[in-house]
Design a protein around this motif. Structure first.
Motif, PDB file in Angstrom:
ATOM      1  N   ALA A 131     -36.823 105.147  -3.843  1.00  0.00           N
ATOM      2  CA  ALA A 131     -36.663 103.720  -4.134  1.00  0.00           C
ATOM      3  C   ALA A 131     -35.283 103.234  -3.714  1.00  0.00           C
ATOM      4  O   ALA A 131     -34.305 103.988  -3.721  1.00  0.00           O
ATOM      5  N   ALA A 132     -35.213 101.959  -3.335  1.00  0.00           N
ATOM      6  CA  ALA A 132     -33.959 101.286  -3.013  1.00  0.00           C
ATOM      7  C   ALA A 132     -34.063  99.846  -3.493  1.00  0.00           C
ATOM      8  O   ALA A 132     -35.166  99.300  -3.619  1.00  0.00           O
ATOM      9  N   TYR A 133     -32.897  99.229  -3.719  1.00  0.00           N
ATOM     10  CA  TYR A 133     -32.882  97.877  -4.283  1.00  0.00           C
ATOM     11  C   TYR A 133     -31.893  96.989  -3.539  1.00  0.00           C
ATOM     12  O   TYR A 133     -30.850  97.454  -3.068  1.00  0.00           O
ATOM     13  N   ILE A 134     -32.254  95.703  -3.438  1.00  0.00           N
ATOM     14  CA  ILE A 134     -31.416  94.702  -2.782  1.00  0.00           C
ATOM     15  C   ILE A 134     -31.213  93.546  -3.744  1.00  0.00           C
ATOM     16  O   ILE A 134     -32.178  93.071  -4.368  1.00  0.00           O
ATOM     17  N   VAL A 192     -33.630  93.487   5.719  1.00  0.00           N
ATOM     18  CA  VAL A 192     -33.076  94.708   5.130  1.00  0.00           C
ATOM     19  C   VAL A 192     -34.178  95.580   4.530  1.00  0.00           C
ATOM     20  O   VAL A 192     -34.167  96.805   4.677  1.00  0.00           O
ATOM     21  N   ALA A 193     -35.149  94.950   3.859  1.00  0.00           N
ATOM     22  CA  ALA A 193     -36.245  95.718   3.254  1.00  0.00           C
ATOM     23  C   ALA A 193     -36.992  96.526   4.302  1.00  0.00           C
ATOM     24  O   ALA A 193     -37.391  97.669   4.056  1.00  0.00           O
ATOM     25  N   GLU A 194     -37.165  95.954   5.481  1.00  0.00           N
ATOM     26  CA  GLU A 194     -37.872  96.658   6.548  1.00  0.00           C
ATOM     27  C   GLU A 194     -37.055  97.821   7.098  1.00  0.00           C
ATOM     28  O   GLU A 194     -37.608  98.818   7.565  1.00  0.00           O
ATOM     29  N   LYS A 195     -35.735  97.721   7.035  1.00  0.00           N
ATOM     30  CA  LYS A 195     -34.879  98.755   7.628  1.00  0.00           C
ATOM     31  C   LYS A 195     -34.549  99.888   6.658  1.00  0.00           C
ATOM     32  O   LYS A 195     -34.101 100.952   7.102  1.00  0.00           O
ATOM     33  N   LEU A 196     -34.749  99.691   5.375  1.00  0.00           N
ATOM     34  CA  LEU A 196     -34.444 100.745   4.412  1.00  0.00           C
ATOM     35  C   LEU A 196     -35.547 101.808   4.430  1.00  0.00           C
ATOM     36  O   LEU A 196     -36.734 101.480   4.315  1.00  0.00           O
ATOM     37  N   ASP A 197     -35.170 103.064   4.560  1.00  0.00           N
ATOM     38  CA  ASP A 197     -36.132 104.165   4.681  1.00  0.00           C
ATOM     39  C   ASP A 197     -36.530 104.670   3.296  1.00  0.00           C
ATOM     40  O   ASP A 197     -36.156 105.780   2.884  1.00  0.00           O
ATOM     41  N   TYR A 198     -37.284 103.862   2.587  1.00  0.00           N
ATOM     42  CA  TYR A 198     -37.710 104.200   1.232  1.00  0.00           C
ATOM     43  C   TYR A 198     -39.152 103.771   1.016  1.00  0.00           C
ATOM     44  O   TYR A 198     -39.611 102.781   1.600  1.00  0.00           O
ATOM     45  N   GLY A 199     -39.851 104.515   0.169  1.00  0.00           N
ATOM     46  CA  GLY A 199     -41.241 104.178  -0.113  1.00  0.00           C
ATOM     47  C   GLY A 199     -41.384 102.947  -0.977  1.00  0.00           C
ATOM     48  O   GLY A 199     -42.427 102.293  -0.972  1.00  0.00           O
ATOM     49  N   ILE A 200     -40.333 102.627  -1.734  1.00  0.00           N
ATOM     50  CA  ILE A 200     -40.343 101.459  -2.622  1.00  0.00           C
ATOM     51  C   ILE A 200     -39.039 100.702  -2.411  1.00  0.00           C
ATOM     52  O   ILE A 200     -37.957 101.304  -2.427  1.00  0.00           O
ATOM     53  N   PRO A 241     -40.078  98.328 -10.434  1.00  0.00           N
ATOM     54  CA  PRO A 241     -41.222  98.082  -9.556  1.00  0.00           C
ATOM     55  C   PRO A 241     -42.512  98.797  -9.958  1.00  0.00           C
ATOM     56  O   PRO A 241     -43.567  98.499  -9.405  1.00  0.00           O
ATOM     57  N   ALA A 242     -42.457  99.754 -10.887  1.00  0.00           N
ATOM     58  CA  ALA A 242     -43.639 100.554 -11.201  1.00  0.00           C
ATOM     59  C   ALA A 242     -44.613  99.785 -12.089  1.00  0.00           C
ATOM     60  O   ALA A 242     -44.313  99.472 -13.235  1.00  0.00           O
ATOM     61  N   VAL A 243     -45.784  99.470 -11.541  1.00  0.00           N
ATOM     62  CA  VAL A 243     -46.856  98.798 -12.273  1.00  0.00           C
ATOM     63  C   VAL A 243     -48.180  99.444 -11.885  1.00  0.00           C
ATOM     64  O   VAL A 243     -48.301 100.013 -10.794  1.00  0.00           O
ATOM     65  N   PRO A 244     -49.181  99.396 -12.758  1.00  0.00           N
ATOM     66  CA  PRO A 244     -50.447 100.067 -12.448  1.00  0.00           C
ATOM     67  C   PRO A 244     -51.119  99.592 -11.178  1.00  0.00           C
ATOM     68  O   PRO A 244     -51.793 100.377 -10.507  1.00  0.00           O
ATOM     69  N   GLU A 245     -50.943  98.336 -10.822  1.00  0.00           N
ATOM     70  CA  GLU A 245     -51.715  97.770  -9.721  1.00  0.00           C
ATOM     71  C   GLU A 245     -51.085  97.987  -8.344  1.00  0.00           C
ATOM     72  O   GLU A 245     -51.670  97.598  -7.323  1.00  0.00           O
ATOM     73  N   ALA A 246     -49.908  98.601  -8.278  1.00  0.00           N
ATOM     74  CA  ALA A 246     -49.213  98.772  -6.994  1.00  0.00           C
ATOM     75  C   ALA A 246     -48.950 100.244  -6.710  1.00  0.00           C
ATOM     76  O   ALA A 246     -48.770 101.042  -7.628  1.00  0.00           O
ATOM     77  N   PRO A 247     -48.902 100.627  -5.422  1.00  0.00           N
ATOM     78  CA  PRO A 247     -48.656 102.039  -5.077  1.00  0.00           C
ATOM     79  C   PRO A 247     -47.213 102.435  -5.359  1.00  0.00           C
ATOM     80  O   PRO A 247     -46.280 101.681  -5.101  1.00  0.00           O
ATOM     81  N   PHE A 248     -47.035 103.636  -5.852  1.00  0.00           N
ATOM     82  CA  PHE A 248     -45.718 104.173  -6.192  1.00  0.00           C
ATOM     83  C   PHE A 248     -45.584 105.539  -5.538  1.00  0.00           C
ATOM     84  O   PHE A 248     -46.409 106.421  -5.754  1.00  0.00           O
ATOM     85  N   GLY A 249     -44.548 105.724  -4.739  1.00  0.00           N
ATOM     86  CA  GLY A 249     -44.345 107.016  -4.091  1.00  0.00           C
ATOM     87  C   GLY A 249     -43.264 106.926  -3.036  1.00  0.00           C
ATOM     88  O   GLY A 249     -42.916 105.841  -2.570  1.00  0.00           O
ATOM     89  N   GLY A 250     -42.723 108.093  -2.659  1.00  0.00           N
ATOM     90  CA  GLY A 250     -41.608 108.123  -1.738  1.00  0.00           C
ATOM     91  C   GLY A 250     -41.951 108.687  -0.384  1.00  0.00           C
ATOM     92  O   GLY A 250     -43.088 109.084  -0.102  1.00  0.00           O
TER      93      GLY A 250
END
Length: 481
Positions: free
Chosen positions: A413-416, A427-435, A443-452
């Motif tokens: 994960a990374a944050y801006i 920046v979001a597109e250039k950061l090499d993170y799964g989230i 960001p962790a919610v049941p309805e969204a994918p979570f992983g690195g």
């Protein structure tokens, strides 16, 4: 004498009797007092659990999604209604503040609710054929018996994030919770039992982590290992799974950066940074481990953050107003201190914290600490601390800070923090993170994918994507006249 919990290994719908010579003591990390003893299971109990799960698989997998969903709905509702009691158990064994623990339990129930809904949506695919005499379709099939290995930092939600999609897909499960926090797992299994889960579908083995894991890896009946924990252990599971070409779904370590740009709302950004770093006392895989602040706002940002950190209350999770409970172990506290000592030795300044906690309790407490004048050669900027130590480094331009943020083997994960829409996307597109969270550190919610990505693992938990880990896609080609 502390009481032995007789119900701590659950196989084929029955709680296994515990022999007094085969138990382990569970301690409260805030007081170091023993809570109870639980069964110390090993390879034999794991094999029995796998056999039970294998036998139950044919029946459970052939049920309709609606039939499976009814059990998950009930379990979710029971869990939600019992959140306060379950939260107290969680706080006692793990240490986090009670309000956080109750919130975790409710979030865990949310994963069961989501996958109760998803159980009926395991869609297949009809492929338009290029040949007139062929009809082609793809159908999803549950992978089989799942070995689920969960960590101590979120002992409720990490379980339902794995069991929810596995059960919805039609798989059966053998669950191995963390040795430090088995009590929440036991209560969750009791909820499934109450909800009418058929015997053998969910099985629980507490005890010897190495022996349980080895049996899961060596037993051909286990088709998938789903694991949350350290990258080191994840690599071991990958290597050993290769012997039977088992599928693995891994959520591993992180080294999350926060980037606060010059247009960030400082009041909002410091509150979010505080929440990210010090939630669960910094013991989360997606919490910020590095804070990059634009040089034009660094002084103000640091001062505002310092004032907020100084207001945090450290203590027992059961005390009113506690913001930070204990760390999970003495080694965890020593690791934080080692990272701080290394940084100070190399020139970092302590903004706040950094001294021995002066509370009355004897547990593994560490004060929330912020440091500045941080350089890249410091351990805290290269390794995951997993504790309440927050390093601040300044930057001057977008390109260089993106390069620094990406300069790690981890990619969870990374944050801006920014108010600029173009920068958000760029920046979001250039950061090499799964989230990537933009002005959002939860960001962790049941309805969204979570992983690195990279060495933070592979596979997703959450959303409809979470079902994919537990399903095989079968292609059927039909010749017609």
């Amino acid at each position: 004498m502390i009481q032995t919990l007789t119900e701590s290994i659950y196989i084929n719908g029955k709680w296994k009797e515990v022999e007094s010579s085969q138990t382990q003591v569970i301690y409260n990390p805030a007081t170091l007092e023993p809570i109870t003893e639980v069964a110390y299971g090993g390879a034999q109990e794991t094999k029995e659990a796998i056999d039970a799960a294998s036998q139950a698989f044919s029946t459970w997998s052939e049920m309709t999604g609606r039939q499976r969903s009814r059990v998950l709905y009930k379990a979710s509702e029971f869990m939600r209604k019992d959140a306060e009691r379950l939260g107290k158990i969680l706080t006692r064994e793990q240490g986090k503040p009670l309000n956080e623990a109750i919130g975790e339990v409710k979030g865990a129930a949310g994963f069961l609710l989501w996958y109760a809904e998803e159980a009926s949506r395991g869609y297949g695919e009809w492929i338009p054929s290029s040949v007139k005499t062929k009809r082609m379709l793809v159908i999803p099939k549950p992978i089989g018996v799942v070995g689920a290995i969960t960590p101590w930092n979120f002992p409720s939600s990490m379980i339902t994030r794995k069991l929810g999609p596995a059960l919805a897909a039609g798989c059966t499960v053998v669950l191995k919770p963390s040795p430090e926090t088995p009590l929440s797992a036991i209560e969750i299994v009791k909820i499934f039992e109450k909800a009418g889960m058929p015997a053998g579908v969910v099985n629980l083995v507490t005890g010897d982590a190495e022996a349980i894991g080895k049996e899961m890896l060596s037993n051909k009946e286990v088709k998938l290992i789903t694991f949350t924990g350290s990258t080191e252990v994840g690599k071991y599971l990958m290597r050993e799974s290769a012997n039977h070409v088992k599928k693995v779904a891994l959520e591993l370590g992180g080294h999350a950066p926060i980037i606060a740009f010059e247009d960030a709302d400082i009041e909002k950004a410091t509150t979010l940074a505080l929440g990210s770093k010090f939630r669960n006392n910094g013991q989360t895989c997606i919490c910020a481990n590095r804070l990059y602040v634009h040089e034009s706002i660094a002084e103000e940002f640091t001062n505002v953050l310092k004032e907020k950190v100084l207001q945090l209350k450290v203590g027992s999770g059961f005390d009113q107003g506690t913001d930070l409970g204990p760390l999970i172990s003495e080694n965890a506290a020593k690791k934080v201190q080692a990272h701080l000592d290394d940084a100070v030795q190399k020139g970092a300044n302590i903004v706040c914290g950094g001294s021995k906690w002066d509370g009355d309790l004897q547990g593994y407490f560490y004060p929330p600490t912020v440091i500045s004048n941080v350089t890249d050669d410091m351990v805290v900027m290269r390794e995951e601390t997993f504790g309440p130590l927050f390093p601040i480094q300044t930057f001057s331009d977008e390109g260089s800070v993106i390069q620094k943020a990406n300069n790690t083997d981890y990619g969870l994960a990374a944050y801006i923090f920014t108010e600029n829409t173009s920068r958000t996307l760029r920046v979001a597109e250039k950061l090499d993170y799964g989230i990537v969270g933009v002005n959002d550190v939860f960001p962790a919610v049941p309805e969204a994918p979570f992983g690195g990505i990279k060495q933070s693992g592979h596979g997703k938990e959450g959303g409809h994507h979470g079902m994919d880990e537990f399903l095989e896609k079968k292609f059927i080609s039909i010749g017609i006249e």
